[in-house]
Motif scaffolding. Structure first.
Motif, PDB file in Angstrom:
ATOM      1  N   ILE A 218      33.966  30.462 -61.505  1.00 15.10           N
ATOM      2  CA  ILE A 218      33.191  30.702 -60.479  1.00 15.10           C
ATOM      3  C   ILE A 218      33.076  29.577 -59.651  1.00 15.10           C
ATOM      4  O   ILE A 218      32.742  28.428 -59.822  1.00 15.10           O
ATOM      5  CB  ILE A 218      31.657  31.021 -61.279  1.00 15.10           C
ATOM      6  CG1 ILE A 218      30.573  31.062 -60.026  1.00 15.10           C
ATOM      7  CG2 ILE A 218      31.164  29.923 -62.199  1.00 15.10           C
ATOM      8  CD1 ILE A 218      29.310  31.860 -60.502  1.00 15.10           C
ATOM      9  N   MET A 219      33.404  29.900 -58.472  1.00 16.65           N
ATOM     10  CA  MET A 219      33.384  28.756 -57.295  1.00 16.65           C
ATOM     11  C   MET A 219      32.238  29.121 -56.453  1.00 16.65           C
ATOM     12  O   MET A 219      32.014  30.304 -55.763  1.00 16.65           O
ATOM     13  CB  MET A 219      34.854  29.006 -56.382  1.00 16.65           C
ATOM     14  CG  MET A 219      35.907  29.172 -57.379  1.00 16.65           C
ATOM     15  SD  MET A 219      36.352  27.569 -57.983  1.00 16.65           S
ATOM     16  CE  MET A 219      38.098  27.936 -58.731  1.00 16.65           C
ATOM     17  N   VAL A 220      31.238  28.009 -56.103  1.00 16.14           N
ATOM     18  CA  VAL A 220      30.368  28.047 -55.290  1.00 16.14           C
ATOM     19  C   VAL A 220      30.319  27.077 -54.178  1.00 16.14           C
ATOM     20  O   VAL A 220      30.501  25.926 -54.413  1.00 16.14           O
ATOM     21  CB  VAL A 220      29.082  27.937 -56.317  1.00 16.14           C
ATOM     22  CG1 VAL A 220      27.723  27.962 -55.372  1.00 16.14           C
ATOM     23  CG2 VAL A 220      28.985  28.667 -57.425  1.00 16.14           C
ATOM     24  N   GLU A 221      30.230  27.636 -52.865  1.00 17.82           N
ATOM     25  CA  GLU A 221      30.287  26.982 -51.794  1.00 17.82           C
ATOM     26  C   GLU A 221      29.152  27.573 -50.603  1.00 17.82           C
ATOM     27  O   GLU A 221      29.464  28.551 -50.017  1.00 17.82           O
ATOM     28  CB  GLU A 221      31.672  26.786 -51.124  1.00 17.82           C
ATOM     29  CG  GLU A 221      31.556  25.795 -49.997  1.00 17.82           C
ATOM     30  CD  GLU A 221      32.962  25.328 -49.672  1.00 17.82           C
ATOM     31  OE1 GLU A 221      33.179  24.387 -48.704  1.00 17.82           O
ATOM     32  OE2 GLU A 221      34.044  26.256 -50.136  1.00 17.82           O
ATOM     33  N   GLY A 222      28.004  27.255 -50.840  1.00 17.90           N
ATOM     34  CA  GLY A 222      27.024  27.790 -50.129  1.00 17.90           C
ATOM     35  C   GLY A 222      26.707  28.969 -50.574  1.00 17.90           C
ATOM     36  O   GLY A 222      26.614  29.450 -51.802  1.00 17.90           O
ATOM     37  N   ASN A 223      26.474  30.006 -49.644  1.00 15.39           N
ATOM     38  CA  ASN A 223      26.492  31.550 -50.147  1.00 15.39           C
ATOM     39  C   ASN A 223      27.700  32.051 -50.326  1.00 15.39           C
ATOM     40  O   ASN A 223      27.789  33.294 -50.856  1.00 15.39           O
ATOM     41  CB  ASN A 223      25.973  32.243 -48.919  1.00 15.39           C
ATOM     42  CG  ASN A 223      24.437  31.893 -48.957  1.00 15.39           C
ATOM     43  OD1 ASN A 223      23.734  31.793 -49.644  1.00 15.39           O
ATOM     44  ND2 ASN A 223      23.972  31.894 -47.499  1.00 15.39           N
ATOM     45  N   ASN A 224      28.796  31.630 -50.240  1.00  9.85           N
ATOM     46  CA  ASN A 224      30.115  32.071 -50.750  1.00  9.85           C
ATOM     47  C   ASN A 224      30.404  31.855 -52.171  1.00  9.85           C
ATOM     48  O   ASN A 224      30.568  30.505 -52.782  1.00  9.85           O
ATOM     49  CB  ASN A 224      31.298  31.457 -49.770  1.00  9.85           C
ATOM     50  CG  ASN A 224      32.548  32.160 -50.122  1.00  9.85           C
ATOM     51  OD1 ASN A 224      32.651  32.956 -50.652  1.00  9.85           O
ATOM     52  ND2 ASN A 224      33.721  31.225 -50.128  1.00  9.85           N
ATOM     53  N   ILE A 225      30.332  32.847 -52.667  1.00 11.36           N
ATOM     54  CA  ILE A 225      30.598  32.832 -54.549  1.00 11.36           C
ATOM     55  C   ILE A 225      31.770  33.469 -54.604  1.00 11.36           C
ATOM     56  O   ILE A 225      32.050  34.606 -54.472  1.00 11.36           O
ATOM     57  CB  ILE A 225      29.354  33.277 -55.293  1.00 11.36           C
ATOM     58  CG1 ILE A 225      28.280  32.315 -54.833  1.00 11.36           C
ATOM     59  CG2 ILE A 225      29.659  33.377 -56.411  1.00 11.36           C
ATOM     60  CD1 ILE A 225      26.826  32.891 -55.612  1.00 11.36           C
ATOM     61  N   ARG A 226      32.771  33.163 -55.508  1.00 14.94           N
ATOM     62  CA  ARG A 226      33.949  33.678 -55.756  1.00 14.94           C
ATOM     63  C   ARG A 226      34.186  33.557 -57.482  1.00 14.94           C
ATOM     64  O   ARG A 226      34.022  32.484 -57.897  1.00 14.94           O
ATOM     65  CB  ARG A 226      35.174  33.102 -55.209  1.00 14.94           C
ATOM     66  CG  ARG A 226      35.004  33.101 -53.528  1.00 14.94           C
ATOM     67  CD  ARG A 226      36.546  32.780 -53.054  1.00 14.94           C
ATOM     68  NE  ARG A 226      36.772  31.450 -53.304  1.00 14.94           N
ATOM     69  CZ  ARG A 226      37.848  30.458 -53.101  1.00 14.94           C
ATOM     70  NH1 ARG A 226      39.031  31.233 -53.073  1.00 14.94           N
ATOM     71  NH2 ARG A 226      37.852  29.204 -53.651  1.00 14.94           N
ATOM     72  N   ILE A 227      34.566  34.705 -57.982  1.00 16.09           N
ATOM     73  CA  ILE A 227      34.458  34.639 -59.383  1.00 16.09           C
ATOM     74  C   ILE A 227      36.034  35.504 -59.896  1.00 16.09           C
ATOM     75  O   ILE A 227      36.431  36.533 -59.325  1.00 16.09           O
ATOM     76  CB  ILE A 227      33.571  35.371 -59.906  1.00 16.09           C
ATOM     77  CG1 ILE A 227      32.241  34.802 -59.596  1.00 16.09           C
ATOM     78  CG2 ILE A 227      33.741  35.703 -61.410  1.00 16.09           C
ATOM     79  CD1 ILE A 227      30.856  35.798 -60.162  1.00 16.09           C
TER      80      ILE A 227
END
Length: 405
Positions: free
Chosen positions: A324-333
């Motif tokens: 799970i990658m979190v950068e502000g409101n950008n979330i990738r799973i």
């Protein structure tokens, strides 16, 4: 009375030829990868055809016996083995399993391994050093009865033994606590530097290990050894170092939106704090079935402490682990792929993985972390293996060791 000669802190010089090691329950050969700088893994066994195929793809067919350890012909084992390694199945001992213990069908294969050890003793060629590896649940399975039974089996076979708890997180960004029972023949010399001194720091003689050892019955206490193993001197790599940036199998936005509905309030608050931070964060996630107010729900459980959760054998939806990658409101799973799983086990990219995703994940999930085996080999198993009675008085590096603990 034991020798007080100093012991080498550096890497032991590997003799030529290397001492022979046997790899029981070999899987894809991850224990071999950690052993082979110091040992010649000349023989291996596993019952799983897929794992045996992976073993052969990486090491060749020579020395691998495919079949049930309980029915193996002990005559296939080469002469003069120095080390027998056994990472026997954990399903009946794991907290995630049914806790049937050593009476279970899978974890009970330990006794087939003991039969093979006894075969070696009957032919006058016992392995002087034995390692039994399994999950931490072994220590308290059936209120400690299974641990006692295992230690008694080793004692009956002529060994004295001690236990260490080593978490792969000391070497890798991967939480994987495991217990390693190291046993030696009772007539085998042990240098005092390999034994923990009372009160001295020993990160691998954990409270759980000491409790399990202390509650062994008196007749087993006389066969007890509290091993010394130094703490690692290298910082583990980061999770970011292990990510396969070419894998673009990220979830759709709709699936990510569904993920938010599966967060508990505590995990949702944790994620919100990361988003508000504004930086880039990498973590891992498992989906678990949890009971809340009498009802079962699928929960997404996240961690961002720089360590992946313990890899598991892929047997269902809850066994897959995700980035799970979190950068502000950008979330990738997306799911952790087999190559990344093997990196989390300390396996180099030169390892030939099976074509099947589930097969690759199974080899990783059922394996033992390679740097853990290597550290144990360097600092305990190789020194024990070199202390052969026939050469005790000729090894100036180790000092005189005719006296035994």
């Amino acid at each position: 009375m034991v020798s007080s000669e100093p012991f080498l802190d550096s890497l032991p010089v590997t003799p030529s030829p290397k001492p022979i090691a046997l790899e029981f329950f070999a899987g894809g050969g991850l224990a071999r990868l950690g052993l082979e700088p110091w040992f010649d893994v000349a023989w291996a066994n596993d019952i799983d055809p897929m794992k045996c195929a992976a073993w052969r793809a990486n090491f060749g067919a020579e020395g691998l016996i495919e079949g049930d350890v309980a029915t193996l012909d002990g005559g296939t084992i080469p002469p003069s083995p120095c080390l027998a390694w056994a990472s026997f199945p954990c399903q009946d001992l794991s907290l995630a399993g049914d806790r049937a213990g050593l009476s279970g069908r899978r974890s009970g294969t330990f006794f087939g391994f003991m039969d093979r050890l006894n075969d070696l003793a009957r032919r006058g060629d016992p392995a002087p050093v034995v390692v039994v590896e399994n999950v931490k649940g072994l220590l308290n399975s059936r209120q400690g009865a299974d641990f006692t039974h295992l230690m008694a089996a080793l004692a009956t076979a002529g060994y004295r033994a001690g236990c260490l708890e080593i978490d792969a997180a000391s070497f890798l960004p991967h939480s994987r606590p495991r217990v390693f029972i190291v046993a030696v023949r009772r007539d085998w010399p042990i240098h005092p530097a390999l034994v923990s001194k009372p009160g001295a720091p020993n990160p691998f003689l954990t409270q759980a290990v000491m409790h399990a050892m202390d509650r062994l019955p008196a007749e087993l206490q006389s066969h007890r050894v509290d091993w010394h193993l130094p703490a690692p001197d290298r910082k583990p790599p980061s999770l970011a170092d292990l990510v396969d940036h070419g894998d673009q199998t990220w979830w759709t936005q709709a699936k990510v939106a569904q993920f938010f509905t599966q967060l508990s309030p505590a995990h949702a608050a944790r994620l919100a704090a990361l988003q508000a931070d504004g930086g880039a964060h990498i973590g891992t996630m498992y989906r678990r079935i949890r009971t809340d107010q009498g009802s079962k729900h699928q929960r997404a459980e996240i961690r961002f402490d720089g360590v992946a959760g313990c890899l598991r054998t892929p047997a269902g939806g809850s066994s897959r682990q995700f980035w799970i990658m979190v950068e502000g409101n950008n979330i990738r799973i997306r799911p952790i792929n087999p190559r990344e799983a093997m990196r989390l086990m300390g396996v180099a990219d030169t390892y030939h993985l099976p074509h099947s995703t589930l097969a690759g994940l199974k080899i990783a999930g059922d394996g033992v972390a390679v740097p853990v085996v290597a550290w144990l080999s360097q600092h305990l198993l190789a020194p024990l293996a070199q202390a052969q009675p026939r050469s005790l008085h000729h090894d100036a590096r180790l000092g005189p060791m005719a006296e035994r603990i």
